[in-house]
Design an enzyme around this catalytic site. Sequence first.
Site, PDB file in Angstrom:
ATOM      1  N   GLY A  27       0.814  -1.278  -0.076  1.00 42.73           N
ATOM      2  CA  GLY A  27       0.067   0.050   0.081  1.00 42.73           C
ATOM      3  C   GLY A  27       0.834   1.380  -0.046  1.00 42.73           C
TER       4      GLY A  27
ATOM      5  CG  ASN B 277       0.357   1.025   4.812  1.00 42.68           C
ATOM      6  OD1 ASN B 277      -0.146   1.673   5.847  1.00 42.68           O
ATOM      7  ND2 ASN B 277       0.171   1.477   3.522  1.00 42.68           N
TER       8      ASN B 277
ATOM      9  CB  SER C 184      -7.028   0.493  12.905  1.00 43.56           C
ATOM     10  OG  SER C 184      -8.073   1.719  13.259  1.00 43.56           O
TER      11      SER C 184
ATOM     12  CE1 TYR D 109      -9.545  -0.918   8.829  1.00 43.12           C
ATOM     13  CE2 TYR D 109      -9.917   0.451  10.513  1.00 43.12           C
ATOM     14  CZ  TYR D 109      -9.182   0.027   9.721  1.00 43.12           C
ATOM     15  OH  TYR D 109      -8.073   0.858   9.563  1.00 43.12           O
TER      16      TYR D 109
ATOM     17  CB  ALA E 116     -13.214  -8.054  13.970  1.00 42.64           C
ATOM     18  CB  ALA E 117      -9.865  -7.428   9.993  1.00 42.48           C
ATOM     19  CE  LYS E 118      -6.376  -2.014   9.543  1.00 43.59           C
ATOM     20  NZ  LYS E 118      -5.074  -2.332   8.812  1.00 43.59           N
TER      21      LYS E 118
HETATM   22  N1  LIG Z   1      -5.951   6.882   7.767  1.00 48.30           N
HETATM   23  C1  LIG Z   1      -6.435   6.414   8.915  1.00 48.30           C
HETATM   24  O1  LIG Z   1      -6.787   7.413  10.022  1.00 48.30           O
HETATM   25  C2  LIG Z   1      -6.133   5.004   9.619  1.00 48.30           C
HETATM   26  C3  LIG Z   1      -6.137   4.619  10.885  1.00 48.30           C
HETATM   27  C4  LIG Z   1      -5.812   3.630  11.402  1.00 48.30           C
HETATM   28  C5  LIG Z   1      -5.281   2.598  10.470  1.00 48.30           C
HETATM   29  N2  LIG Z   1      -5.284   2.951   9.182  1.00 48.30           N
HETATM   30  C6  LIG Z   1      -4.502   1.866   8.310  1.00 48.30           C
HETATM   31  O2  LIG Z   1      -3.307   2.599   7.548  1.00 48.30           O
HETATM   32  C7  LIG Z   1      -3.245   1.695   6.444  1.00 48.30           C
HETATM   33  C8  LIG Z   1      -2.886   2.550   5.414  1.00 48.30           C
HETATM   34  O3  LIG Z   1      -3.988   3.266   5.121  1.00 48.30           O
HETATM   35  P1  LIG Z   1      -4.256   4.814   4.861  1.00 48.30           P
HETATM   36  O4  LIG Z   1      -4.986   5.622   5.673  1.00 48.30           O
HETATM   37  O5  LIG Z   1      -2.858   5.335   4.188  1.00 48.30           O
HETATM   38  O6  LIG Z   1      -5.115   4.835   3.533  1.00 48.30           O
HETATM   39  P2  LIG Z   1      -5.196   4.775   1.950  1.00 48.30           P
HETATM   40  O7  LIG Z   1      -4.553   5.833   1.394  1.00 48.30           O
HETATM   41  O8  LIG Z   1      -6.345   4.225   1.413  1.00 48.30           O
HETATM   42  O9  LIG Z   1      -3.888   3.479   1.861  1.00 48.30           O
HETATM   43  C9  LIG Z   1      -4.197   2.016   1.605  1.00 48.30           C
HETATM   44  C10 LIG Z   1      -3.359   1.516   0.659  1.00 48.30           C
HETATM   45  O10 LIG Z   1      -3.386  -0.074   0.427  1.00 48.30           O
HETATM   46  C11 LIG Z   1      -3.785  -0.264  -1.096  1.00 48.30           C
HETATM   47  N3  LIG Z   1      -4.063  -1.497  -1.143  1.00 48.30           N
HETATM   48  C12 LIG Z   1      -5.543  -1.612  -0.876  1.00 48.30           C
HETATM   49  N4  LIG Z   1      -6.003  -2.823  -0.961  1.00 48.30           N
HETATM   50  C13 LIG Z   1      -4.870  -3.500  -1.609  1.00 48.30           C
HETATM   51  C14 LIG Z   1      -4.817  -4.755  -2.206  1.00 48.30           C
HETATM   52  N5  LIG Z   1      -5.916  -5.608  -2.211  1.00 48.30           N
HETATM   53  N6  LIG Z   1      -3.659  -5.108  -2.508  1.00 48.30           N
HETATM   54  C15 LIG Z   1      -2.582  -4.182  -2.527  1.00 48.30           C
HETATM   55  N7  LIG Z   1      -2.679  -2.971  -1.964  1.00 48.30           N
HETATM   56  C16 LIG Z   1      -3.793  -2.667  -1.486  1.00 48.30           C
HETATM   57  C17 LIG Z   1      -4.117   0.948  -1.501  1.00 48.30           C
HETATM   58  O11 LIG Z   1      -3.616   1.090  -3.057  1.00 48.30           O
HETATM   59  P3  LIG Z   1      -4.603   0.248  -4.033  1.00 48.30           P
HETATM   60  O12 LIG Z   1      -6.050   0.801  -3.867  1.00 48.30           O
HETATM   61  O13 LIG Z   1      -4.068   0.934  -5.435  1.00 48.30           O
HETATM   62  O14 LIG Z   1      -4.403  -1.158  -4.109  1.00 48.30           O
HETATM   63  C18 LIG Z   1      -3.552   2.133  -1.007  1.00 48.30           C
HETATM   64  O15 LIG Z   1      -2.417   2.432  -1.242  1.00 48.30           O
HETATM   65  C19 LIG Z   1      -4.442   0.734   6.289  1.00 48.30           C
HETATM   66  O16 LIG Z   1      -4.055  -0.699   6.753  1.00 48.30           O
HETATM   67  C20 LIG Z   1      -5.544   1.215   7.266  1.00 48.30           C
HETATM   68  O17 LIG Z   1      -6.389   0.402   7.746  1.00 48.30           O
HETATM   69  C21 LIG Z   1      -5.521   4.085   8.890  1.00 48.30           C
END
Ligand SMILES: NC(=O)c1ccc[n+]([C@@H]2O[C@H](COP(=O)([O-])OP(=O)(O)OC[C@H]3O[C@@H](n4cnc5c(N)ncnc54)[C@H](OP(=O)(O)O)[C@@H]3O)[C@@H](O)[C@H]2O)c1
Length: 243
Positions: free
Chosen positions: A10, A83, A136, A147, A149-151
Amino acid sequence: MDRRTAVVTGGGTGIGRAVAERLAAEGAQVHIVGRRAQPLARVVEENPDLAIHPHVADLTDTTDVRRLGELFAGVTVDVLVNNAGGTVKDVAPGLTGKFEDFRRTVELNLLTTMNVTEALWPALRRPGGRVVGIGSIAGQRGGGDAYGAAKAGLTGWAFDLAKVGGRDGITVNVVSPGYVQDTEFFNETGRSARHDILVAQTLLGRSGRPADIAGVVRFLASEDASWLTGQVIGVNGGALLGR
Ligand SMILES: NC(=O)c1ccc[n+]([C@@H]2O[C@H](COP(=O)([O-])OP(=O)(O)OC[C@H]3O[C@@H](n4cnc5c(N)ncnc54)[C@H](OP(=O)(O)O)[C@@H]3O)[C@@H](O)[C@H]2O)c1
């Protein structure tokens, strides 16, 4: 990080992009993985001086994960940052949709991390390899139904893998972010009612930035964190205390 090799899933957007840029800025060869070629290419184009390498793969597809593992056979991977994740959209209404939502959410947030780690495990540096999962705050206090639960599942997985990895000098930890803006996960860039509620839950009075998470991942990937394993590190501006 000089001359080290890192894989960031990601890595084309949001937190993953910030992690990739941070590790690459310190001299690492960084491989970023995502489904869409365009965001990955943009990271490479916008960082012409950094060694960032894009790989298109859908990590919910075990064929793609297997291929990724094969790509790194014979390479020593110093840091693996799991990630990729998020919430799933466009599910059907009713029970069928609920079942699909549960399955896809666990696949995306838990199974991708487990499968990618398994596929790259032989390539990890021994001793000295680092595995970091991105959990998360929802996994610690609930949120997002499947979500959260998975985290939360990442925690049990990381504890077990830390026991296995310890024998080889590989550390395994989870970074658990709170509300982080400038991500595709939270599309809104400015203020909204939801934004104000989430910021009010913090003690520091602001949302997180991808760089806030990247700094902690960078520390876990560093030599300074060589005696730190099997931990869940909350990075949430004080929205949840002590975990
Ligand atoms: N932002 C928050 O407030 C927050 C809070 C807690 C936890 N998180 C966690 O932080 C992590 C990063 O999220 P983010 O906030 O930076 O959001 P994001 O910008 O949506 O990043 C998620 C990334 O994962 C990639 N991805 C999704 N599904 C995929 C798949 N099947 N195979 C390969 N890559 C995949 C996406 O790229 P593609 O769509 O091109 O595949 C994207 O680059 C996630 O695990 C999220 O749950 C975020």
